[in-house]
Design a protein around this motif. Structure first.
Motif, PDB file in Angstrom:
ATOM      1  N   CYS A 256       0.850  -1.192   0.000  1.00 14.47           N
ATOM      2  CA  CYS A 256       0.000   0.000   0.000  1.00 14.47           C
ATOM      3  C   CYS A 256       0.887   1.244   0.000  1.00 14.47           C
ATOM      4  CB  CYS A 256      -0.896   0.018   1.241  1.00 14.47           C
ATOM      5  SG  CYS A 256      -1.912  -1.456   1.427  1.00 14.47           S
ATOM      6  N   VAL A 257       0.546   2.225  -0.815  1.00 13.03           N
ATOM      7  CA  VAL A 257       1.350   3.442  -0.859  1.00 13.03           C
ATOM      8  C   VAL A 257       0.623   4.648  -0.282  1.00 13.03           C
ATOM      9  CG1 VAL A 257       2.775   2.660  -2.786  1.00 13.03           C
ATOM     10  CG2 VAL A 257       0.694   3.951  -3.253  1.00 13.03           C
ATOM     11  N   ARG A 258      -0.674   4.609  -0.227  1.00  9.04           N
ATOM     12  CA  ARG A 258      -1.433   5.732   0.324  1.00  9.04           C
ATOM     13  C   ARG A 258      -1.441   5.669   1.850  1.00  9.04           C
ATOM     14  NH1 ARG A 258      -6.459   5.289  -3.822  1.00  9.04           N
ATOM     15  NH2 ARG A 258      -5.472   6.397  -5.536  1.00  9.04           N
ATOM     16  N   LYS A 259      -1.253   6.822   2.491  1.00 10.45           N
ATOM     17  CA  LYS A 259      -1.263   6.874   3.956  1.00 10.45           C
ATOM     18  C   LYS A 259      -2.629   6.468   4.512  1.00 10.45           C
ATOM     19  CE  LYS A 259       2.373  10.319   4.644  1.00 10.45           C
ATOM     20  NZ  LYS A 259       3.014  10.236   3.370  1.00 10.45           N
ATOM     21  N   GLN A 260      -3.699   6.766   3.797  1.00  5.01           N
ATOM     22  CA  GLN A 260      -5.058   6.424   4.234  1.00  5.01           C
ATOM     23  C   GLN A 260      -5.605   5.243   3.432  1.00  5.01           C
ATOM     24  OE1 GLN A 260      -6.313   7.889   6.944  1.00  5.01           O
ATOM     25  NE2 GLN A 260      -4.398   9.037   7.017  1.00  5.01           N
ATOM     26  N   SER A 261      -4.753   4.344   3.046  1.00  2.85           N
ATOM     27  CA  SER A 261      -5.146   3.183   2.242  1.00  2.85           C
ATOM     28  C   SER A 261      -6.196   2.346   2.966  1.00  2.85           C
ATOM     29  CB  SER A 261      -3.915   2.313   1.952  1.00  2.85           C
ATOM     30  OG  SER A 261      -4.298   1.055   1.467  1.00  2.85           O
ATOM     31  N   ARG A 262      -7.273   2.053   2.262  1.00  3.01           N
ATOM     32  CA  ARG A 262      -8.324   1.216   2.839  1.00  3.01           C
ATOM     33  C   ARG A 262      -7.846  -0.227   2.956  1.00  3.01           C
ATOM     34  NH1 ARG A 262     -12.609   4.051  -1.128  1.00  3.01           N
ATOM     35  NH2 ARG A 262     -11.089   3.206  -2.560  1.00  3.01           N
TER      36      ARG A 262
ATOM     37  N   ARG B 265       7.719  -2.764   3.839  1.00  2.00           N
ATOM     38  CA  ARG B 265       7.004  -1.770   3.021  1.00  2.00           C
ATOM     39  C   ARG B 265       7.624  -1.819   1.627  1.00  2.00           C
ATOM     40  NH1 ARG B 265       4.481   2.800   4.641  1.00  2.00           N
ATOM     41  NH2 ARG B 265       5.898   3.985   3.329  1.00  2.00           N
TER      42      ARG B 265
ATOM     43  N   GLU C  63       7.190  -0.183  -1.016  1.00  2.00           N
ATOM     44  CA  GLU C  63       7.577   1.082  -1.649  1.00  2.00           C
ATOM     45  C   GLU C  63       8.973   1.525  -1.204  1.00  2.00           C
ATOM     46  OE1 GLU C  63       5.516   4.760  -0.562  1.00  2.00           O
ATOM     47  OE2 GLU C  63       4.707   3.706   1.164  1.00  2.00           O
TER      48      GLU C  63
ATOM     49  N   TYR D 273      -5.369  -3.335  -8.344  1.00  2.00           N
ATOM     50  CA  TYR D 273      -4.998  -2.411  -9.427  1.00  2.00           C
ATOM     51  C   TYR D 273      -5.109  -3.142 -10.759  1.00  2.00           C
ATOM     52  CZ  TYR D 273      -2.435   0.806  -6.224  1.00  2.00           C
ATOM     53  OH  TYR D 273      -2.047   1.691  -5.261  1.00  2.00           O
TER      54      TYR D 273
ATOM     55  N   ASP E 148     -15.750   2.853  -4.088  1.00  2.00           N
ATOM     56  CA  ASP E 148     -15.883   4.158  -4.740  1.00  2.00           C
ATOM     57  C   ASP E 148     -17.191   4.308  -5.505  1.00  2.00           C
ATOM     58  OD1 ASP E 148     -13.393   4.860  -3.762  1.00  2.00           O
ATOM     59  OD2 ASP E 148     -12.332   4.258  -5.585  1.00  2.00           O
TER      60      ASP E 148
END
Length: 181
Positions: free
Chosen positions: A8-14, A34, A36, A84, A165
């Protein structure tokens, strides 16, 4: 040791939210990788030849094999990977290319059948998607096939939340309903 492979790369990743919920229910020390932050090498002929030389010499203590050593030694594995483009982030594929090491994470039987060398008895694959996950085979199926057929990990579970989404979706309810499949 629980190995947490974080793609996961988003700080608020679901996906990360779901993975952390799962990790909070498991007992044991957690080691996080991690993806990334991993500087994956280019897999070219020079890399392959160097890797083969190290394997043939039994030098599995080389830093090149550190990811594979961690994977092979883990008691439980949790992989967090957002959905993705019908699969998972490319860095997870690079991770598998690094840990798939003959003599470390798997070997071949006399008849050519892969035999797992990993200690883990369970692997959890956690994923989320903004829309529908059109096929579990392209992401989860790939991971499950590697775990079952190469690493010797028989219990492979998926935790997924999809449709996050979609207009009007109750994201909290969807995440709250995600369970081991």
């Amino acid at each position: 040791m629980i190995l947490f492979v974080n793609a996961c790369v988003r700080k608020q990743s679901r996906t990360l939210i779901l993975a952390k919920q799962l990790l909070s229910t498991l007992k044991g020390e957690v080691k996080e990788i991690r993806l990334e932050d991993v500087d994956f090498p280019v897999v070219d002929e020079e890399f392959i030849n160097h890797r083969e030389d190290l394997k043939n010499a039994g030098k599995y203590d080389d830093p090149m094999f550190s990811l594979g050593r961690d994977f092979a030694a883990a008691d439980t594995i949790v992989i967090a990977a957002p959905y993705y483009d019908l699969s998972f982030p490319a860095m997870l594929k690079q991770f598998f290319e690094q840990i798939n090491v003959l003599g470390l994470t798997f070997t071949y039987s006399e008849t050519g059948i892969p035999t797992g060398l990993c200690k883990a008895d369970k692997l959890y694959y956690v994923t989320t998607a903004g829309g529908p996950i059109l096929s579990d085979e392209l992401g989860f199926g790939y991971v499950k096939a590697l775990a079952n057929n190469f690493y010797g990990i028989d219990e492979v579970y998926q935790i997924k939340a999809e449709g996050l989404d979609v207009v009007g979706a109750d994201v909290d309810a969807i995440l709250g309903a995600a369970r081991v499949e």
